[in-house]
Scaffold this motif. Structure first.
Motif, PDB file in Angstrom:
ATOM      1  N   PHE A 155      70.349   9.584  10.926  1.00 55.13           N
ATOM      2  CA  PHE A 155      70.975   8.483  11.671  1.00 55.13           C
ATOM      3  C   PHE A 155      70.189   8.141  12.930  1.00 55.13           C
ATOM      4  CE2 PHE A 155      74.227  10.244   9.003  1.00 55.13           C
ATOM      5  CZ  PHE A 155      74.763   9.102   8.418  1.00 55.13           C
ATOM      6  N   SER A 164      69.725   5.382  16.178  1.00 56.83           N
ATOM      7  CA  SER A 164      70.347   4.293  16.920  1.00 56.83           C
ATOM      8  C   SER A 164      69.569   4.040  18.209  1.00 56.83           C
ATOM      9  CB  SER A 164      71.822   4.591  17.207  1.00 56.83           C
ATOM     10  OG  SER A 164      71.952   5.370  18.340  1.00 56.83           O
ATOM     11  N   ASN A 197      72.060   0.403  14.653  1.00 57.82           N
ATOM     12  CA  ASN A 197      72.462   1.680  14.059  1.00 57.82           C
ATOM     13  C   ASN A 197      72.002   1.662  12.623  1.00 57.82           C
ATOM     14  OD1 ASN A 197      74.245   3.131  15.992  1.00 57.82           O
ATOM     15  ND2 ASN A 197      75.292   1.148  15.929  1.00 57.82           N
ATOM     16  N   GLY A 244      71.271  -0.506   8.019  1.00 59.58           N
ATOM     17  CA  GLY A 244      72.398  -0.307   8.923  1.00 59.58           C
ATOM     18  C   GLY A 244      72.913  -1.612   9.460  1.00 59.58           C
TER      19      GLY A 244
END
Ligand SMILES: C[S@@+](CC[C@H](N)C(=O)[O-])C[C@H]1O[C@@H](n2cnc3c(N)ncnc32)[C@H](O)[C@@H]1O
Length: 299
Positions: A257, A259, A272, A282
């Motif tokens: 992940f 961001s 994100n 995302g």
């Protein structure tokens, strides 16, 4: 360095003390371990990792920090009497195995697993941890001397993103932990510091380099080149749109992940996404809260 030396000395001292402290832990029988033929020091290291058991509060904290659950497969490197893998199975429903090069510890760990009724889900194998295949793990645990941690580090960093690694007392050098906890152990037998450290890492996706993307700006979408600099899970970088280059702000990476945000004109744009083999998929969110699907592809 002095601190490291003192802690390593304390670990060795605890090892000796445990050999004499019979019957302190009812669940796991104490092993008096003499040097075995196999316990010779690997020529790559100055000394072997001695047998010192993690106390139950340490084991529980390691498993909690790694958020071990029933879907997990845990590999414990240097499993001693098996307590970490056995607790992972008994308390969290996980499966897994432990490796230790001392056959007597392996036998006792397998016997402990049988007594605790988890031998259908865990096993212990006589094996050099440095040669252990790690690919099946979702969680790796260890309580080893620092040079062993460092020897394992390149292989652990190369594992699938999202795999959690927990270590008792020793870190991974400049691969900073994602989380660490200091546990007070007032009755700790030896050492000046009556504490244990537990460290957690999440293997990060490898995002360093350039990515092509399109981002919403000025009523439309514009081509952009996204560049990440990566040092383990720490990322920084910039986005280039035409001749304009803006830095990534609050960039973070945890497993897959990613961001970050950028400031473009009077807009703050938040990204994100999930990294998956050469692509990031995302969402991009504009200042007013409007959100769009967002994609980036490796250049
Ligand atoms: C500090 S003890 C930790 C035991 C257990 N994981 C715990 O936390 O209670 C380290 C263990 O690693 C084992 N060990 C050390 N070097 C090893 C190697 N190269 N391969 C396999 N086991 C090793 C030792 O025999 C010992 O049981």
């Amino acid at each position: 360095m002095t601190g490291t030396f003192l802690q390593a000395a304390a670990m060795r001292a605890r090892c000796l003390l445990y050999a004499f402290s019979i019957a302190l832990t009812p669940l796991f029988p104490i092993m008096t371990v003499a040097a075995t033929g196999q316990a010779e020091v690997d020529p790559r290291f100055t000394e072997e990792t001695p047998f010192v058991r993690s106390s139950p509060v340490v084991v529980d904290t390691m498993l909690d920090m790694a958020r071990v659950r029933a879907t997990d497969f845990l590999i414990d490197l240097g499993s001693g009497d098996g307590r970490t893998v056995i607790t992972a199975a008994k308390v969290h429903g996980a499966r897994g195995f432990g490796v230790d090069y001392d056959p007597r510890r392996v036998a006792i760990a397998n016997e402990n697993a049988r007594k605790e009724g988890v031998d259908d889900r865990v096993k212990f194998i006589e094996q050099d941890l440095l040669k252990t295949e790690l690919g099946s793990a979702t969680v790796i645990s260890m309580y080893l001397l620092p040079e062993y941690n460092m020897a394992l580090r390149p292989r652990m960093y190369a594992l699938k993103p999202g795999i959690r690694i927990v270590s008792h007392d020793w870190n991974l050098g400049d691969w900073e932990a994602d989380a660490k906890i200091k546990i007070a152990v007032p009755d700790k037998a030896v050492g000046l510091e009556k504490t244990h450290w537990i460290y957690l890492w999440v293997v990060p996706a490898k995002v360093g380099g350039a990515w092509r993307s399109r981002i919403p700006f000025d009523q439309g979408w514009v081509d952009a080149v996204l560049r990440f600099n990566q040092q383990f899970q720490k990322i920084s970088g910039d986005v280039t749109i035409g001749r304009q280059k803006v830095p990534l702000e609050r960039a973070s990476l945890s497993g897959n992940f990613v961001s970050f945000r950028i400031q473009l004109g009077n807009q703050t744009i938040l990204f994100n996404g999930q990294v998956q083999s050469g692509r990031i998929a995302g969402q991009v969110t504009l200042s007013g809260g409007r959100a769009f699907r967002w994609r980036a592809l490796r250049s």
